[in-house]
Write a protein that holds these residues in place. Structure first.
Motif, mmCIF file in Angstrom:
data_model
loop_
_atom_site.group_PDB
_atom_site.id
_atom_site.type_symbol
_atom_site.label_atom_id
_atom_site.label_comp_id
_atom_site.label_asym_id
_atom_site.label_seq_id
_atom_site.Cartn_x
_atom_site.Cartn_y
_atom_site.Cartn_z
ATOM 1 N N ILE A 137 2.091 9.700 6.561
ATOM 2 C CA ILE A 137 1.437 8.546 5.957
ATOM 3 C C ILE A 137 0.944 7.577 7.023
ATOM 4 O O ILE A 137 1.335 7.658 8.179
ATOM 5 N N GLY A 138 0.065 6.657 6.602
ATOM 6 C CA GLY A 138 -0.529 5.701 7.524
ATOM 7 C C GLY A 138 -1.820 6.258 8.063
ATOM 8 O O GLY A 138 -1.824 6.926 9.096
ATOM 9 N N ARG A 139 -2.925 6.027 7.357
ATOM 10 C CA ARG A 139 -4.191 6.658 7.719
ATOM 11 C C ARG A 139 -5.373 5.832 7.257
ATOM 12 O O ARG A 139 -5.232 4.963 6.409
ATOM 13 N N LEU A 140 -6.544 6.121 7.823
ATOM 14 C CA LEU A 140 -7.772 5.453 7.414
ATOM 15 C C LEU A 140 -8.137 5.849 5.985
ATOM 16 O O LEU A 140 -7.907 6.993 5.576
ATOM 17 N N VAL A 141 -8.730 4.892 5.253
ATOM 18 C CA VAL A 141 -9.278 5.157 3.928
ATOM 19 C C VAL A 141 -10.734 4.706 3.927
ATOM 20 O O VAL A 141 -11.101 3.757 4.638
ATOM 21 N N PRO A 142 -11.593 5.368 3.158
ATOM 22 C CA PRO A 142 -13.026 5.097 3.230
ATOM 23 C C PRO A 142 -13.418 3.647 2.940
ATOM 24 O O PRO A 142 -14.274 3.091 3.640
ATOM 25 N N GLY A 143 -12.823 3.021 1.936
ATOM 26 C CA GLY A 143 -13.198 1.650 1.602
ATOM 27 C C GLY A 143 -12.942 0.689 2.746
ATOM 28 O O GLY A 143 -13.775 -0.184 3.039
#
Length: 171
Positions: free
Chosen positions: A151-157
């Motif tokens: 866990i802990g990752r970039l998200v598009p928004g």
């Protein structure tokens, strides 16, 4: 059990650092090199654990779903893992992945050049932990997200909003 490398702090890239040159085999031929492929544009580099990781599947699905919004925001995306080409191609097809996808990344090279965390797991082998970078048009890092596990990752928004913010800054 498993082993997470512990000596990454000195190797991790920081905001403003130039992203290193990489050569990752691309599904269906060619080679991915974020520094070259994103020249002059904002770009996102996603390193994912593998096709078997449910969290990676969610992240890749989210970026695939946001492809139009990312395109409208003039943000390029690429992803890669240590998976072989067949597993990567199946992964891309499952998610209708519209961006370049790399395969067979060399763990030691990626760790040495980017500071990404890696893991050795008896059932999964040696793989990269989730790592994401947003690159500026000049090839420097705008944001780096290092994870020591799933866990802990970039998200598009967040990517779209941060790039819009960066573009709004003077000079």
């Amino acid at each position: 059990m498993f082993h997470i490398a512990e000596d990454h702090m000195t190797n991790q890239l920081k905001n403003g650092d130039r992203f290193p040159t990489l050569a990752i085999p691309q599904v269906d031929g060619g080679t991915l090199d974020p520094a070259r492929d994103f020249a002059g544009e904002y770009g996102v580099v996603l390193m994912y654990r593998g096709h078997w990781c449910p969290f990676c599947n969610e992240q890749i699905a989210a970026f695939a779903h946001a492809a139009e919004a990312l395109s409208q925001a003039a943000i390029k995306v690429m992803a890669f893992s240590v998976d072989d080409e067949a597993a990567s191609a199946a992964f891309a097809a499952r998610h209708n992945w519209p961006f370049p996808l790399g395969h067979s990344a060399d763990v030691e090279t990626i760790v040495a050049r980017t500071g990404a965390y890696d893991m050795r797991h008896p059932g999964r082998g040696h793989f990269l932990e989730t790592t994401g970078f947003i690159l500026a048009p000049d090839g420097t890092i705008v944001n780096a997200v290092y994870s020591t596990r799933a866990i802990g990752r970039l998200v598009p928004g967040d990517v779209i909003r941060l790039v819009a913010f960066m573009r709004s800054l003077p000079g």
